[in-house]
Design a protein around this motif. Structure first.
Motif, PDB file in Angstrom:
ATOM      1  N   GLY A  53       1.081  -1.264   0.063  1.00  0.00           N
ATOM      2  CA  GLY A  53      -0.071   0.050  -0.117  1.00  0.00           C
ATOM      3  C   GLY A  53       0.821   1.253   0.000  1.00  0.00           C
ATOM      4  N   LEU A  54       1.854   1.270   0.751  1.00  0.00           N
ATOM      5  CA  LEU A  54       2.654   2.298   0.788  1.00  0.00           C
ATOM      6  C   LEU A  54       3.533   2.627  -0.461  1.00  0.00           C
ATOM      7  CD1 LEU A  54       4.048   2.045   4.588  1.00  0.00           C
ATOM      8  CD2 LEU A  54       2.510   3.627   3.698  1.00  0.00           C
ATOM      9  N   ALA A  60      -1.802   0.062  -4.352  1.00  0.00           N
ATOM     10  CA  ALA A  60      -2.295   0.798  -2.993  1.00  0.00           C
ATOM     11  C   ALA A  60      -3.439   0.249  -2.180  1.00  0.00           C
ATOM     12  CB  ALA A  60      -1.813   2.229  -3.032  1.00  0.00           C
ATOM     13  N   GLY A  71       2.816   1.609  -3.514  1.00  0.00           N
ATOM     14  CA  GLY A  71       1.901   2.023  -4.494  1.00  0.00           C
ATOM     15  C   GLY A  71       1.646   3.577  -4.519  1.00  0.00           C
ATOM     16  N   THR A  72       1.226   3.975  -3.314  1.00  0.00           N
ATOM     17  CA  THR A  72       0.942   5.495  -2.989  1.00  0.00           C
ATOM     18  C   THR A  72       2.059   6.357  -3.292  1.00  0.00           C
ATOM     19  OG1 THR A  72      -0.536   4.980  -1.263  1.00  0.00           O
ATOM     20  CG2 THR A  72       0.253   6.855  -1.102  1.00  0.00           C
ATOM     21  N   PHE A  76      -3.704  -1.933   1.066  1.00  0.00           N
ATOM     22  CA  PHE A  76      -4.339  -1.371   2.374  1.00  0.00           C
ATOM     23  C   PHE A  76      -5.506  -2.114   2.843  1.00  0.00           C
ATOM     24  CE2 PHE A  76      -2.172   2.894   1.289  1.00  0.00           C
ATOM     25  CZ  PHE A  76      -1.041   2.538   2.234  1.00  0.00           C
ATOM     26  N   LEU A  80      -1.872   3.163  -7.907  1.00  0.00           N
ATOM     27  CA  LEU A  80      -3.139   3.426  -6.922  1.00  0.00           C
ATOM     28  C   LEU A  80      -4.107   2.168  -6.756  1.00  0.00           C
ATOM     29  CD1 LEU A  80      -4.435   6.840  -8.212  1.00  0.00           C
ATOM     30  CD2 LEU A  80      -2.998   6.439  -6.021  1.00  0.00           C
TER      31      LEU A  80
END
Length: 530
Positions: free
Chosen positions: A206-207, A234, A209-210, A238, A231
Protein backbone atom coordinates in the motif's frame (compact mmCIF):
# COMPACT_ATOMS: atom_id res chain seq x y z
CA UNK A 1 16.46 -0.64 39.58
CA UNK A 2 18.57 2.35 40.68
CA UNK A 3 17.79 5.85 39.46
CA UNK A 4 21.18 6.17 37.76
CA UNK A 5 20.66 2.95 35.82
CA UNK A 6 17.23 4.10 34.62
CA UNK A 7 18.68 7.28 33.17
CA UNK A 8 21.60 5.43 31.56
CA UNK A 9 19.08 3.15 29.88
CA UNK A 10 17.38 6.28 28.56
CA UNK A 11 20.72 7.51 27.18
CA UNK A 12 21.29 4.16 25.46
CA UNK A 13 17.90 3.91 23.75
CA UNK A 14 18.07 7.61 22.86
CA UNK A 15 21.37 6.95 21.07
CA UNK A 16 19.61 4.31 18.98
CA UNK A 17 16.75 6.66 18.17
CA UNK A 18 19.24 9.41 17.34
CA UNK A 19 20.89 7.12 14.77
CA UNK A 20 17.53 6.42 13.17
CA UNK A 21 16.56 10.10 13.04
CA UNK A 22 19.92 11.37 11.78
CA UNK A 23 19.78 8.94 8.86
CA UNK A 24 16.38 10.34 7.93
CA UNK A 25 17.96 13.67 6.92
CA UNK A 26 21.72 13.11 6.70
CA UNK A 27 21.51 12.92 2.90
CA UNK A 28 19.78 16.29 2.52
CA UNK A 29 23.07 18.19 2.43
CA UNK A 30 24.92 15.29 0.79
CA UNK A 31 22.35 14.85 -1.97
CA UNK A 32 23.80 17.30 -4.53
CA UNK A 33 27.30 15.76 -4.13
CA UNK A 34 25.97 12.20 -4.11
CA UNK A 35 23.80 12.87 -7.18
CA UNK A 36 26.80 14.11 -9.13
CA UNK A 37 29.23 11.36 -8.11
CA UNK A 38 26.80 8.46 -8.62
CA UNK A 39 25.14 10.05 -11.70
CA UNK A 40 21.70 9.62 -10.14
CA UNK A 41 18.70 10.98 -12.03
CA UNK A 42 15.80 12.88 -10.44
CA UNK A 43 13.74 9.74 -9.80
CA UNK A 44 16.67 7.83 -8.27
CA UNK A 45 17.46 10.83 -6.08
CA UNK A 46 13.98 10.80 -4.54
CA UNK A 47 14.02 7.03 -4.06
CA UNK A 48 17.39 7.26 -2.29
CA UNK A 49 15.69 9.59 0.19
CA UNK A 50 12.35 7.79 0.39
CA UNK A 51 13.43 4.12 0.52
CA UNK A 52 14.40 4.54 4.17
CA UNK A 53 11.14 5.93 5.65
CA UNK A 54 9.03 3.86 3.23
CA UNK A 55 10.40 0.47 4.27
CA UNK A 56 10.52 1.50 7.92
CA UNK A 57 6.87 2.56 7.96
CA UNK A 58 5.89 -0.73 6.36
CA UNK A 59 7.73 -2.84 8.93
CA UNK A 60 7.14 -0.90 12.15
CA UNK A 61 3.80 -2.44 13.07
CA UNK A 62 5.14 -5.94 12.65
CA UNK A 63 8.34 -5.06 14.50
CA UNK A 64 6.43 -3.81 17.54
CA UNK A 65 4.38 -6.97 17.76
CA UNK A 66 7.49 -9.09 17.21
CA UNK A 67 9.09 -7.24 20.13
CA UNK A 68 6.14 -8.22 22.33
CA UNK A 69 6.84 -11.82 21.27
CA UNK A 70 10.64 -12.11 21.53
CA UNK A 71 11.43 -9.34 24.00
CA UNK A 72 12.17 -5.66 23.40
CA UNK A 73 15.80 -5.83 24.51
CA UNK A 74 16.48 -8.58 21.98
CA UNK A 75 14.78 -6.60 19.22
CA UNK A 76 16.84 -3.52 20.07
CA UNK A 77 20.09 -5.50 19.85
CA UNK A 78 19.06 -7.17 16.57
CA UNK A 79 18.09 -3.81 15.10
CA UNK A 80 21.39 -2.22 16.08
CA UNK A 81 23.32 -5.07 14.44
CA UNK A 82 21.37 -4.87 11.18
CA UNK A 83 21.74 -1.09 11.17
CA UNK A 84 25.51 -1.34 11.49
CA UNK A 85 25.84 -3.87 8.66
CA UNK A 86 23.56 -1.84 6.38
CA UNK A 87 25.58 1.32 7.12
CA UNK A 88 28.73 -0.39 5.83
CA UNK A 89 26.94 -1.48 2.66
CA UNK A 90 25.57 2.03 2.04
CA UNK A 91 28.94 3.69 2.65
CA UNK A 92 30.57 1.76 -0.18
CA UNK A 93 27.62 1.57 -2.60
CA UNK A 94 28.95 1.77 -6.20
CA UNK A 95 25.68 2.83 -7.85
CA UNK A 96 22.33 4.48 -7.12
CA UNK A 97 20.56 1.11 -7.23
CA UNK A 98 22.83 -0.41 -4.60
CA UNK A 99 22.47 2.65 -2.41
CA UNK A 100 18.67 2.48 -2.63
CA UNK A 101 18.85 -1.19 -1.59
CA UNK A 102 21.20 -0.37 1.28
CA UNK A 103 18.87 2.38 2.47
CA UNK A 104 16.04 -0.16 2.50
CA UNK A 105 18.24 -2.54 4.53
CA UNK A 106 18.99 0.31 6.96
CA UNK A 107 15.25 0.71 7.40
CA UNK A 108 14.90 -2.94 8.42
CA UNK A 109 17.33 -2.38 11.30
CA UNK A 110 15.68 0.92 12.21
CA UNK A 111 12.23 -0.69 12.24
CA UNK A 112 13.47 -3.40 14.61
CA UNK A 113 15.01 -0.83 16.95
CA UNK A 114 12.46 1.93 17.03
CA UNK A 115 9.48 0.34 18.83
CA UNK A 116 11.90 -1.27 21.28
CA UNK A 117 13.28 2.13 22.33
CA UNK A 118 9.91 3.43 23.51
CA UNK A 119 8.83 0.07 24.94
CA UNK A 120 12.01 -0.11 27.05
CA UNK A 121 11.25 3.37 28.39
CA UNK A 122 7.72 2.26 29.29
CA UNK A 123 9.10 -0.79 31.11
CA UNK A 124 11.93 1.09 32.85
CA UNK A 125 10.12 4.18 34.17
CA UNK A 126 7.21 3.51 36.53
CA UNK A 127 7.01 6.98 38.10
CA UNK A 128 4.64 9.22 36.09
CA UNK A 129 6.80 12.33 36.37
CA UNK A 130 10.01 10.52 35.44
CA UNK A 131 8.27 8.82 32.56
CA UNK A 132 7.04 12.19 31.29
CA UNK A 133 10.59 13.55 31.27
CA UNK A 134 11.91 10.36 29.65
CA UNK A 135 9.26 10.50 26.92
CA UNK A 136 10.10 14.17 26.43
CA UNK A 137 13.74 13.33 25.87
CA UNK A 138 12.76 10.43 23.58
CA UNK A 139 10.38 12.55 21.51
CA UNK A 140 12.91 15.35 21.22
CA UNK A 141 15.53 12.97 19.86
CA UNK A 142 13.46 12.58 16.68
CA UNK A 143 13.45 16.33 16.02
CA UNK A 144 17.02 16.77 17.26
CA UNK A 145 18.31 13.90 15.12
CA UNK A 146 16.53 15.15 12.02
CA UNK A 147 17.97 18.62 12.62
CA UNK A 148 21.47 17.22 13.18
CA UNK A 149 21.37 15.05 10.05
CA UNK A 150 22.13 17.87 7.59
CA UNK A 151 24.91 19.28 9.79
CA UNK A 152 26.51 15.84 10.24
CA UNK A 153 26.37 15.31 6.49
CA UNK A 154 27.77 18.75 5.73
CA UNK A 155 30.61 18.43 8.27
CA UNK A 156 31.69 15.04 6.95
CA UNK A 157 31.57 16.20 3.33
CA UNK A 158 33.98 19.01 4.19
CA UNK A 159 36.69 16.39 4.85
CA UNK A 160 35.60 12.99 3.47
CA UNK A 161 33.71 11.35 0.62
CA UNK A 162 29.91 11.02 0.67
CA UNK A 163 30.00 7.44 2.05
CA UNK A 164 31.30 8.76 5.37
CA UNK A 165 27.77 9.92 6.25
CA UNK A 166 26.91 6.23 6.67
CA UNK A 167 30.23 4.99 8.00
CA UNK A 168 29.92 7.28 11.03
CA UNK A 169 27.05 5.07 12.26
CA UNK A 170 29.29 2.06 12.91
CA UNK A 171 31.14 3.24 16.07
CA UNK A 172 27.87 4.52 17.58
CA UNK A 173 26.28 1.13 16.91
CA UNK A 174 29.15 -0.71 18.61
CA UNK A 175 29.03 1.43 21.76
CA UNK A 176 25.23 1.19 21.93
CA UNK A 177 25.36 -2.61 21.56
CA UNK A 178 27.63 -2.96 24.58
CA UNK A 179 25.62 -0.49 26.68
CA UNK A 180 22.27 -2.08 25.81
CA UNK A 181 23.53 -5.59 26.52
CA UNK A 182 24.72 -4.52 29.98
CA UNK A 183 21.98 -2.09 31.04
CA UNK A 184 18.66 -2.71 29.29
CA UNK A 185 16.07 -4.79 31.16
CA UNK A 186 15.68 -8.27 29.74
CA UNK A 187 12.54 -10.32 29.39
CA UNK A 188 11.75 -13.07 26.94
CA UNK A 189 8.43 -11.62 25.82
CA UNK A 190 5.41 -13.77 25.10
CA UNK A 191 6.26 -16.57 22.64
CA UNK A 192 2.56 -17.38 22.22
CA UNK A 193 2.01 -14.15 20.30
CA UNK A 194 2.26 -14.77 16.54
CA UNK A 195 4.14 -12.53 14.13
CA UNK A 196 2.28 -11.70 10.93
CA UNK A 197 4.75 -11.21 8.08
CA UNK A 198 1.99 -11.22 5.44
CA UNK A 199 0.34 -8.18 7.00
CA UNK A 200 3.65 -6.29 6.83
CA UNK A 201 3.90 -7.14 3.13
CA UNK A 202 0.35 -5.93 2.56
CA UNK A 203 0.89 -2.55 4.19
CA UNK A 204 4.23 -2.22 2.40
CA UNK A 205 2.45 -2.73 -0.93
CA UNK A 206 0.00 0.00 0.00
CA UNK A 207 2.76 2.44 0.89
CA UNK A 208 4.91 1.72 -2.17
CA UNK A 209 1.93 2.07 -4.48
CA UNK A 210 0.97 5.40 -2.91
CA UNK A 211 4.48 6.87 -3.11
CA UNK A 212 5.00 5.64 -6.67
CA UNK A 213 1.71 7.24 -7.73
CA UNK A 214 2.72 10.56 -6.13
CA UNK A 215 6.07 10.55 -7.88
CA UNK A 216 4.59 9.59 -11.23
CA UNK A 217 1.94 12.31 -10.99
CA UNK A 218 4.58 14.98 -10.39
CA UNK A 219 6.74 14.02 -13.37
CA UNK A 220 6.83 16.43 -16.34
CA UNK A 221 5.11 13.75 -18.48
CA UNK A 222 3.27 11.33 -16.15
CA UNK A 223 2.02 7.99 -17.46
CA UNK A 224 -1.70 7.67 -16.57
CA UNK A 225 -1.59 3.86 -16.76
CA UNK A 226 1.29 3.75 -14.25
CA UNK A 227 -0.60 6.03 -11.88
CA UNK A 228 -3.77 3.94 -12.07
CA UNK A 229 -1.89 0.67 -11.55
CA UNK A 230 0.03 2.11 -8.58
CA UNK A 231 -3.18 3.37 -6.95
CA UNK A 232 -4.84 -0.02 -7.49
CA UNK A 233 -1.90 -1.76 -5.82
CA UNK A 234 -2.04 0.73 -2.95
CA UNK A 235 -5.78 0.32 -2.47
CA UNK A 236 -5.55 -3.47 -2.60
CA UNK A 237 -2.67 -3.55 -0.12
CA UNK A 238 -4.40 -1.31 2.43
CA UNK A 239 -7.77 -3.06 2.03
CA UNK A 240 -6.26 -6.52 2.49
CA UNK A 241 -4.30 -5.30 5.51
CA UNK A 242 -7.34 -3.82 7.26
CA UNK A 243 -9.49 -6.85 6.43
CA UNK A 244 -6.84 -9.22 7.76
CA UNK A 245 -6.34 -7.28 10.99
CA UNK A 246 -10.04 -7.22 11.80
CA UNK A 247 -10.26 -10.99 11.52
CA UNK A 248 -7.25 -11.88 13.67
CA UNK A 249 -7.07 -12.65 17.38
CA UNK A 250 -3.58 -11.10 17.52
CA UNK A 251 -3.50 -8.26 14.97
CA UNK A 252 -0.49 -6.07 14.24
CA UNK A 253 -2.70 -3.13 15.09
CA UNK A 254 -5.76 -3.20 17.30
CA UNK A 255 -8.05 -0.60 15.73
CA UNK A 256 -9.75 -0.27 19.13
CA UNK A 257 -6.71 1.79 20.13
CA UNK A 258 -7.60 4.39 17.51
CA UNK A 259 -11.14 4.70 18.84
CA UNK A 260 -9.66 6.52 21.83
CA UNK A 261 -9.66 10.22 20.76
CA UNK A 262 -6.60 10.88 22.95
CA UNK A 263 -4.54 8.28 21.11
CA UNK A 264 -5.88 9.41 17.74
CA UNK A 265 -4.96 13.01 18.54
CA UNK A 266 -1.42 11.89 19.37
CA UNK A 267 -1.17 9.94 16.12
CA UNK A 268 -2.38 12.90 14.06
CA UNK A 269 -0.13 15.42 15.82
CA UNK A 270 2.99 13.24 15.52
CA UNK A 271 2.43 12.61 11.83
CA UNK A 272 1.69 16.24 10.96
CA UNK A 273 4.63 17.61 12.94
CA UNK A 274 6.99 15.24 11.13
CA UNK A 275 5.31 16.00 7.78
CA UNK A 276 6.18 19.66 8.14
CA UNK A 277 9.61 19.14 9.70
CA UNK A 278 10.89 16.62 7.14
CA UNK A 279 9.43 18.46 4.16
CA UNK A 280 10.72 21.84 5.33
CA UNK A 281 14.24 20.57 5.92
CA UNK A 282 14.38 18.84 2.53
CA UNK A 283 13.30 21.83 0.45
CA UNK A 284 15.24 24.33 2.57
CA UNK A 285 18.58 22.50 2.44
CA UNK A 286 18.24 22.18 -1.33
CA UNK A 287 17.52 25.89 -1.66
CA UNK A 288 20.36 26.95 0.60
CA UNK A 289 22.85 25.04 -1.54
CA UNK A 290 21.43 25.30 -5.06
CA UNK A 291 20.02 28.84 -4.96
CA UNK A 292 21.97 30.68 -2.26
CA UNK A 293 25.21 28.80 -2.95
CA UNK A 294 25.95 27.71 0.62
CA UNK A 295 28.29 24.80 1.28
CA UNK A 296 26.82 21.56 2.68
CA UNK A 297 28.29 22.39 6.10
CA UNK A 298 26.91 25.93 6.13
CA UNK A 299 23.49 24.70 5.06
CA UNK A 300 23.55 22.01 7.75
CA UNK A 301 24.55 24.50 10.45
CA UNK A 302 21.70 26.80 9.49
CA UNK A 303 19.08 24.03 9.48
CA UNK A 304 20.39 22.86 12.88
CA UNK A 305 18.55 25.86 14.35
CA UNK A 306 15.57 23.48 14.54
CA UNK A 307 17.44 21.50 17.20
CA UNK A 308 18.14 24.68 19.21
CA UNK A 309 14.41 25.06 19.70
CA UNK A 310 13.42 21.40 19.84
CA UNK A 311 15.71 20.03 22.53
CA UNK A 312 14.80 22.36 25.42
CA UNK A 313 11.15 22.51 24.34
CA UNK A 314 10.82 18.73 24.37
CA UNK A 315 12.41 18.32 27.79
CA UNK A 316 10.45 21.20 29.35
CA UNK A 317 7.25 19.96 27.74
CA UNK A 318 7.82 16.49 29.16
CA UNK A 319 8.34 17.92 32.64
CA UNK A 320 5.12 19.97 32.40
CA UNK A 321 2.92 17.24 30.96
CA UNK A 322 1.54 16.08 34.29
CA UNK A 323 0.58 19.66 35.18
CA UNK A 324 -0.83 21.20 32.00
CA UNK A 325 -1.98 18.09 30.12
CA UNK A 326 -1.46 17.18 26.49
CA UNK A 327 -3.96 19.47 24.77
CA UNK A 328 -2.15 22.83 25.18
CA UNK A 329 1.15 21.26 24.14
CA UNK A 330 -0.28 19.44 21.12
CA UNK A 331 -2.35 22.29 19.73
CA UNK A 332 0.14 25.02 20.64
CA UNK A 333 3.05 23.00 19.27
CA UNK A 334 1.43 22.53 15.86
CA UNK A 335 0.49 26.21 15.63
CA UNK A 336 4.03 27.25 16.57
CA UNK A 337 5.46 24.92 13.92
CA UNK A 338 3.25 26.53 11.29
CA UNK A 339 4.25 30.01 12.45
CA UNK A 340 7.91 29.06 12.17
CA UNK A 341 7.41 27.75 8.63
CA UNK A 342 5.98 31.14 7.62
CA UNK A 343 8.84 32.98 9.31
CA UNK A 344 11.44 31.02 7.30
CA UNK A 345 9.98 32.59 4.16
CA UNK A 346 10.54 36.14 5.46
CA UNK A 347 7.96 38.84 6.09
CA UNK A 348 8.97 41.60 3.68
CA UNK A 349 7.54 42.24 0.19
CA UNK A 350 9.59 40.49 -2.45
CA UNK A 351 9.63 38.90 -5.86
CA UNK A 352 7.32 36.01 -5.02
CA UNK A 353 3.71 37.21 -4.95
CA UNK A 354 2.44 35.02 -2.09
CA UNK A 355 1.18 37.04 0.87
CA UNK A 356 4.14 39.40 0.53
CA UNK A 357 6.62 36.70 1.48
CA UNK A 358 10.14 36.77 0.13
CA UNK A 359 12.40 33.68 0.26
CA UNK A 360 15.39 35.92 -0.45
CA UNK A 361 14.94 37.66 2.91
CA UNK A 362 17.20 35.11 4.59
CA UNK A 363 17.47 36.86 7.95
CA UNK A 364 14.16 35.25 8.92
CA UNK A 365 15.35 31.69 8.31
CA UNK A 366 17.15 31.13 11.63
CA UNK A 367 14.45 32.50 13.98
CA UNK A 368 11.83 30.72 11.91
CA UNK A 369 13.62 27.39 12.27
CA UNK A 370 14.01 27.88 16.03
CA UNK A 371 10.24 28.41 16.29
CA UNK A 372 9.67 25.31 14.13
CA UNK A 373 11.86 23.35 16.54
CA UNK A 374 10.05 24.61 19.64
CA UNK A 375 6.68 23.74 18.15
CA UNK A 376 7.73 20.32 16.90
CA UNK A 377 9.44 19.47 20.20
CA UNK A 378 6.32 20.32 22.21
CA UNK A 379 3.95 18.57 19.80
CA UNK A 380 5.91 15.33 19.54
CA UNK A 381 6.52 15.07 23.28
CA UNK A 382 2.80 15.50 23.95
CA UNK A 383 1.92 13.12 21.12
CA UNK A 384 4.17 10.40 22.59
CA UNK A 385 2.56 10.80 25.99
CA UNK A 386 -0.96 10.79 24.55
CA UNK A 387 -0.37 7.50 22.75
CA UNK A 388 1.75 5.59 25.25
CA UNK A 389 0.03 6.70 28.46
CA UNK A 390 -3.44 5.82 27.19
CA UNK A 391 -2.58 2.41 25.75
CA UNK A 392 -2.70 -0.80 27.81
CA UNK A 393 0.64 -1.89 29.23
CA UNK A 394 0.51 -5.27 27.50
CA UNK A 395 0.10 -3.34 24.23
CA UNK A 396 3.28 -1.33 24.80
CA UNK A 397 4.96 -2.69 21.68
CA UNK A 398 1.89 -2.13 19.53
CA UNK A 399 1.32 1.39 20.86
CA UNK A 400 4.98 2.27 20.29
CA UNK A 401 4.70 0.94 16.74
CA UNK A 402 1.54 2.95 16.09
CA UNK A 403 3.30 6.11 17.24
CA UNK A 404 6.41 5.45 15.22
CA UNK A 405 4.41 4.58 12.13
CA UNK A 406 2.76 7.99 12.47
CA UNK A 407 6.23 9.57 12.68
CA UNK A 408 7.52 7.69 9.65
CA UNK A 409 4.38 8.19 7.58
CA UNK A 410 4.59 11.88 8.41
CA UNK A 411 8.23 12.05 7.33
CA UNK A 412 7.59 9.93 4.25
CA UNK A 413 4.60 11.97 3.13
CA UNK A 414 6.42 15.23 3.85
CA UNK A 415 9.36 14.25 1.66
CA UNK A 416 7.25 12.54 -1.02
CA UNK A 417 4.48 15.14 -1.27
CA UNK A 418 6.35 18.38 -0.62
CA UNK A 419 9.50 17.22 -2.43
CA UNK A 420 7.52 16.02 -5.45
CA UNK A 421 5.34 19.13 -5.39
CA UNK A 422 8.42 21.35 -5.42
CA UNK A 423 9.75 19.44 -8.43
CA UNK A 424 6.41 19.62 -10.23
CA UNK A 425 5.98 23.35 -9.62
CA UNK A 426 9.53 23.99 -10.83
CA UNK A 427 8.86 22.11 -14.06
CA UNK A 428 5.50 23.82 -14.58
CA UNK A 429 6.72 27.38 -13.97
CA UNK A 430 10.29 27.51 -15.31
CA UNK A 431 10.61 29.70 -18.39
CA UNK A 432 13.74 28.57 -20.14
CA UNK A 433 15.51 31.18 -22.28
CA UNK A 434 15.88 30.49 -25.98
CA UNK A 435 18.57 27.93 -26.70
CA UNK A 436 18.56 26.38 -23.24
CA UNK A 437 18.58 22.56 -23.23
CA UNK A 438 15.32 20.84 -22.33
CA UNK A 439 17.10 18.85 -19.62
CA UNK A 440 17.10 22.04 -17.53
CA UNK A 441 13.32 21.68 -17.17
CA UNK A 442 13.68 18.48 -15.12
CA UNK A 443 15.08 20.14 -12.01
CA UNK A 444 17.36 22.82 -10.60
CA UNK A 445 20.29 20.36 -10.41
CA UNK A 446 19.98 19.71 -14.13
CA UNK A 447 19.62 23.42 -14.90
CA UNK A 448 22.83 24.22 -13.02
CA UNK A 449 24.66 21.42 -14.82
CA UNK A 450 23.31 22.61 -18.18
CA UNK A 451 24.37 26.21 -17.47
CA UNK A 452 27.90 25.02 -16.70
CA UNK A 453 28.15 23.38 -20.12
CA UNK A 454 27.02 26.45 -22.07
CA UNK A 455 29.78 28.53 -23.71
CA UNK A 456 30.49 31.96 -22.23
CA UNK A 457 27.93 34.50 -23.30
CA UNK A 458 25.44 31.87 -24.49
CA UNK A 459 22.72 32.47 -21.92
CA UNK A 460 24.06 30.69 -18.81
CA UNK A 461 23.15 33.60 -16.53
CA UNK A 462 19.65 33.86 -18.00
CA UNK A 463 19.14 30.12 -17.56
CA UNK A 464 20.23 30.21 -13.91
CA UNK A 465 18.02 33.23 -13.18
CA UNK A 466 14.97 31.51 -14.68
CA UNK A 467 15.70 28.28 -12.84
CA UNK A 468 16.20 30.02 -9.50
CA UNK A 469 12.96 31.98 -9.86
CA UNK A 470 10.98 28.84 -10.70
CA UNK A 471 12.50 27.00 -7.75
CA UNK A 472 11.63 29.86 -5.39
CA UNK A 473 8.01 29.87 -6.57
CA UNK A 474 7.79 26.17 -5.80
CA UNK A 475 9.60 26.59 -2.48
CA UNK A 476 7.20 29.29 -1.31
CA UNK A 477 4.12 27.34 -2.35
CA UNK A 478 5.25 24.14 -0.60
CA UNK A 479 5.91 25.94 2.69
CA UNK A 480 2.53 27.65 2.55
CA UNK A 481 0.88 24.28 2.00
CA UNK A 482 2.78 22.85 4.97
CA UNK A 483 1.54 25.75 7.11
CA UNK A 484 -2.08 25.19 6.10
CA UNK A 485 -1.73 21.48 6.94
CA UNK A 486 -0.37 22.32 10.41
CA UNK A 487 -3.15 24.79 11.20
CA UNK A 488 -5.71 22.22 10.10
CA UNK A 489 -3.96 19.61 12.25
CA UNK A 490 -4.12 21.90 15.29
CA UNK A 491 -7.88 22.30 14.81
CA UNK A 492 -8.29 18.53 14.40
CA UNK A 493 -6.35 17.64 17.55
CA UNK A 494 -8.17 20.29 19.58
CA UNK A 495 -11.49 18.78 18.53
CA UNK A 496 -10.37 15.21 19.25
CA UNK A 497 -9.11 16.11 22.71
CA UNK A 498 -12.37 17.86 23.54
CA UNK A 499 -14.20 14.53 23.25
CA UNK A 500 -14.65 12.36 26.35
CA UNK A 501 -12.54 9.23 26.75
CA UNK A 502 -14.31 5.94 25.96
CA UNK A 503 -16.40 4.59 28.82
CA UNK A 504 -15.00 1.50 30.57
CA UNK A 505 -16.32 -1.73 29.11
CA UNK A 506 -15.71 -5.06 30.82
CA UNK A 507 -15.49 -8.21 28.74
CA UNK A 508 -14.78 -11.82 29.57
CA UNK A 509 -11.19 -12.44 30.48
CA UNK A 510 -9.39 -15.79 30.52
CA UNK A 511 -7.34 -16.60 33.58
CA UNK A 512 -4.03 -16.58 31.80
CA UNK A 513 -3.95 -12.95 30.66
CA UNK A 514 -5.99 -10.42 32.59
CA UNK A 515 -5.19 -6.86 31.57
CA UNK A 516 -6.90 -3.50 31.82
CA UNK A 517 -6.33 -1.22 28.87
CA UNK A 518 -5.41 2.44 29.15
CA UNK A 519 -8.92 3.28 28.00
CA UNK A 520 -10.49 1.31 30.83
CA UNK A 521 -11.28 -1.80 28.78
CA UNK A 522 -10.67 -5.18 30.35
CA UNK A 523 -9.25 -7.04 27.38
CA UNK A 524 -8.43 -10.64 26.59
CA UNK A 525 -5.74 -12.46 24.69
CA UNK A 526 -8.19 -14.09 22.34
CA UNK A 527 -10.46 -11.10 21.85
CA UNK A 528 -10.18 -9.50 18.38
CA UNK A 529 -10.60 -6.07 20.01
CA UNK A 530 -7.72 -6.70 22.41
Amino acid sequence: MSSAKRWWILVTVSAGLLLISVDMTVLYTALPTLTEELSADASQKLWIINAYPLVMAGLLLGAGTLGDRVGHKRMFLIGLTLFGVASLLAAFAPSPGVLIGARAFLAVGAAAMMPATLSLIRITFDDERERGIAIGVWGTMSVFGMAMGPIVGGLLLEHFWWGSVFLINVPVVLVSLVAAALLAPGGSGNPDKPWDLLASVQIMAGLVGTVYAIKELTKPAPQPLHVVLALLVAAAGFWLFIRRQRGMAHPLIDFALLRDPRIMAGVAAAGLAMFADAGLQLVLTQRLQLVLGLSPLSAGLLVAAVAVGALPAGVIGGALLHRVGTRPLLVGGLLLTGTGALLTLGMTPGTVPFLGLDPDHSAWITPGLVVVGVGAGLAMTAASAAIISNAPKHRAGMAASVEEVSYELGSLSGVAILGSLLSALYTATVRLPEGAPESAREGLDQAIAAAGELPDGQGADALLTAAHQAFDHGYTATLLIATVVLVGGAALTARLLSRPAPAPVVTATPADEPAVSGTGHLVTKGDPTE
